[in-house]
Design a protein around this motif. Structure first.
Motif, PDB file in Angstrom:
ATOM      1  N   PRO A 103     -12.654  21.925  13.031  1.00 45.16           N
ATOM      2  CA  PRO A 103     -14.077  21.605  13.187  1.00 45.16           C
ATOM      3  C   PRO A 103     -14.400  20.124  13.051  1.00 45.16           C
ATOM      4  N   HIS A 104     -13.363  19.291  12.855  1.00 44.27           N
ATOM      5  CA  HIS A 104     -13.675  17.863  12.671  1.00 44.27           C
ATOM      6  C   HIS A 104     -12.495  16.988  13.067  1.00 44.27           C
ATOM      7  N   ILE A 105     -12.594  16.390  14.239  1.00 40.02           N
ATOM      8  CA  ILE A 105     -11.552  15.468  14.693  1.00 40.02           C
ATOM      9  C   ILE A 105     -12.233  14.373  15.514  1.00 40.02           C
ATOM     10  N   HIS A 106     -11.571  13.227  15.622  1.00 40.14           N
ATOM     11  CA  HIS A 106     -12.106  12.099  16.410  1.00 40.14           C
ATOM     12  C   HIS A 106     -11.163  11.859  17.589  1.00 40.14           C
ATOM     13  N   LEU A 107     -11.355  12.597  18.663  1.00 43.57           N
ATOM     14  CA  LEU A 107     -10.420  12.522  19.790  1.00 43.57           C
ATOM     15  C   LEU A 107     -10.473  11.195  20.547  1.00 43.57           C
ATOM     16  N   MET A 109     -22.969  15.740  10.731  1.00 41.35           N
ATOM     17  CA  MET A 109     -22.977  14.342  10.282  1.00 41.35           C
ATOM     18  C   MET A 109     -21.815  13.999   9.352  1.00 41.35           C
ATOM     19  N   HIS A 110     -21.436  12.737   9.374  1.00 42.91           N
ATOM     20  CA  HIS A 110     -20.552  12.174   8.349  1.00 42.91           C
ATOM     21  C   HIS A 110     -21.457  11.772   7.185  1.00 42.91           C
ATOM     22  N   VAL A 111     -21.207  12.337   6.026  1.00 42.22           N
ATOM     23  CA  VAL A 111     -22.129  12.090   4.913  1.00 42.22           C
ATOM     24  C   VAL A 111     -21.367  11.551   3.694  1.00 42.22           C
ATOM     25  N   ALA A 169     -19.898  16.473   6.820  1.00 39.12           N
ATOM     26  CA  ALA A 169     -18.459  16.251   6.674  1.00 39.12           C
ATOM     27  C   ALA A 169     -18.170  15.140   5.669  1.00 39.12           C
ATOM     28  N   HIS A 170     -17.015  15.216   5.095  1.00 36.57           N
ATOM     29  CA  HIS A 170     -16.477  14.257   4.129  1.00 36.57           C
ATOM     30  C   HIS A 170     -17.142  14.408   2.756  1.00 36.57           C
ATOM     31  N   THR A 171     -18.377  13.975   2.590  1.00 38.52           N
ATOM     32  CA  THR A 171     -19.140  14.042   1.325  1.00 38.52           C
ATOM     33  C   THR A 171     -18.268  13.694   0.110  1.00 38.52           C
ATOM     34  N   GLN A 226      -8.750  17.995  10.709  1.00 35.54           N
ATOM     35  CA  GLN A 226      -7.678  17.001  10.833  1.00 35.54           C
ATOM     36  C   GLN A 226      -8.256  15.590  10.734  1.00 35.54           C
ATOM     37  N   ASP A 227      -9.474  15.402  11.277  1.00 36.47           N
ATOM     38  CA  ASP A 227     -10.189  14.134  11.247  1.00 36.47           C
ATOM     39  C   ASP A 227      -9.510  13.065  12.114  1.00 36.47           C
ATOM     40  N   CYS A 228      -8.356  12.578  11.656  1.00 36.55           N
ATOM     41  CA  CYS A 228      -7.732  11.444  12.359  1.00 36.55           C
ATOM     42  C   CYS A 228      -6.287  11.761  12.739  1.00 36.55           C
TER      43      CYS A 228
HETATM   44 ZN   LIG Z   1     -14.663  11.940  10.480  1.00 36.94          ZN
END
Ligand SMILES: [Zn+2]
Length: 407
Positions: A54-58, A208-210, A240-242, A307-309
């Motif tokens: 649910p969270h990656i930066h392609l 959002m990235h929070v 995300a992140h928090t 995975q994010d990155c």
């Molecule tokens: Zn991210």
């Protein structure tokens, strides 16, 4: 029947079952006697619905070799290191890199992803156009949600708001945000207002990235939760992140978690990146940098991980393997008891499906889509321990990846 998988261990169920598949859907579960065009002997291996990231930066994946090293290791330096490379992005370049990671994800069992894509005055809409092109070319292989993400802030990067509105028109599915990256708390509030305004205008959800920082004074999750309730957006926002939630004093963290619960916000932790980019100013003990996963789960909040990155300025590793990220999550959130390990597996499956809003069409049940992953391990705990390379991936009833490549 098109495909019959014999004697599989369906996650969290007892014994071994056969799964019959017809016309892209699960048609029978149990002891299946019908003939099938293709039969796979599962031999007790673990099977479940496809994994979900649910969270990656392609748009940023696989650029690490083109960048100077991130000397401080921090998030700030990572963001700035990418500026020059981002200016040089072309649609073709972004598309090629995104596709490579999408393909890797598919072979690892991930058939659904949600990617944030930078929208700012440095790269303009090129990252979005590249990822849109990748999505189009891969549409028969993987489902992709795209978030218009203001990586450089909105208030601090004039022009971004217009670009975000343009991105929504061009095909982004969700509005992103990064309020803690603004220069002050009041600008962060303005940022959140703009994000909700765009989301309302286009009738879409928010991701959002929070508070991706160790700074205990970064308190934008509370703003997001309050605004979610005010706008009647309960259940439609993902944060995300928090990371800062972990740095807050316990009493304030408790208050914020209660608000997150009330706002029905989905939470996504990204341990692999945050383990390396957070805590860089700490001597010892060095904080883990991930959010309060256990407390959020205990509060009944939907939590997943991403995975994010993959090989960018933030994080030099990653191979789009959710079982690998699961292993990191289990370590960093200290989820190690048998029930907790099952929870980790649920975080990358059922919980992530809820974030994507597809829970009604997800799970191993008759009538549901035959998007399945089988791994060479008997249980979820063993799958996370070993993240075995041997995997069988079925999409819409067709075997799309397998160790023996016989499909
Ligand atoms: Zn991210």
């Amino acid at each position: 029947m098109d495909l019959l998988i014999k004697k599989a261990h369906i996650f969290d169920e007892k014994g071994k079952r056969d799964i019959g598949i017809e016309n892209g859907k699960i048609s029978e579960i149990g002891s299946v006697k019908s003939e099938a065009k293709k039969v796979i002997d599962a031999d007790g291996r673990l099977i479940y619905s496809c994994y979900i990231d649910p969270h990656i930066h392609l748009d940023k994946v696989l650029i690490a070799d083109d960048l100077p090293p991130n000397k401080s290791g921090t998030l700030k330096e990572a963001i700035e290191l990418i500026w020059d490379r981002k200016k040089k992005y072309t649609v073709e370049d972004v598309k090629k890199r995104a596709k490579e990671v999408m393909k890797k994800g598919i072979s690892n069992g991930t058939l659904k992803m949600r990617t944030s894509v930078d929208v700012d005055t440095i790269g303009g809409l090129t990252p979005l156009e590249g990822v849109l092109a990748a999505r189009e070319e891969m549409k028969n292989e993987i489902d992709l949600d795209i978030v218009a993400f203001p990586q450089e802030g909105i208030v601090r990067d004039p022009g971004t708001e217009d670009l975000m509105r343009e991105a929504m028109k061009k095909g982004a599915d969700l509005v992103g945000g990064m309020p803690h990256h603004e220069k002050s708390h009041s600008y962060a509030e303005e940022h959140v207002d703009i994000v909700f305004d765009i989301a309302n205008k286009f009738g879409v959800d928010i991701d959002m990235h929070v508070d991706e920082t160790d700074d205990p004074d970064s308190r934008t999750l509370e703003i997001v939760a309050d605004k979610t309730i005010e706008e009647g957006y309960e259940g439609r926002v993902t944060a995300a992140h928090t990371c800062a939630l972990a740095a807050y004093p316990d009493d304030y963290a408790k208050k914020v978690i209660e608000k997150v619960k009330e706002a029905n916000i989905n939470m996504v932790t990204n341990p692999v990146t945050n383990l390396v980019v957070q805590g860089r100013e700490d001597k010892q003990p060095i904080r883990r940098g991930i959010t309060r996963v256990k407390e959020l789960l205990k509060a009944g909040i939907n939590v997943s991980f991403g995975q994010d990155c993959v090989k960018d300025a933030f994080y030099p590793f990653g191979q789009a393997d959710m079982l690998e990220v699961a292993l990191f999550t289990a370590h960093t959130a200290q989820l190690t008891n048998p029930d907790e390990i099952k929870t980790v597996f649920r975080m990358m499956t059922d919980n992530a499906a809820k974030i994507l809003g597809i829970e009604d069409n997800y799970g191993v049940e008759v009538g549901k889509p035959a998007d399945l992953v089988m791994v060479d391990a008997p249980t979820a705990a063993e799958a996370i321990r070993l993240h075995p390379p041997k995997r069988w991936v079925v999409r819409k009833g067709k075997l799309v990846s397998s160790p023996d490549r016989e499909h």
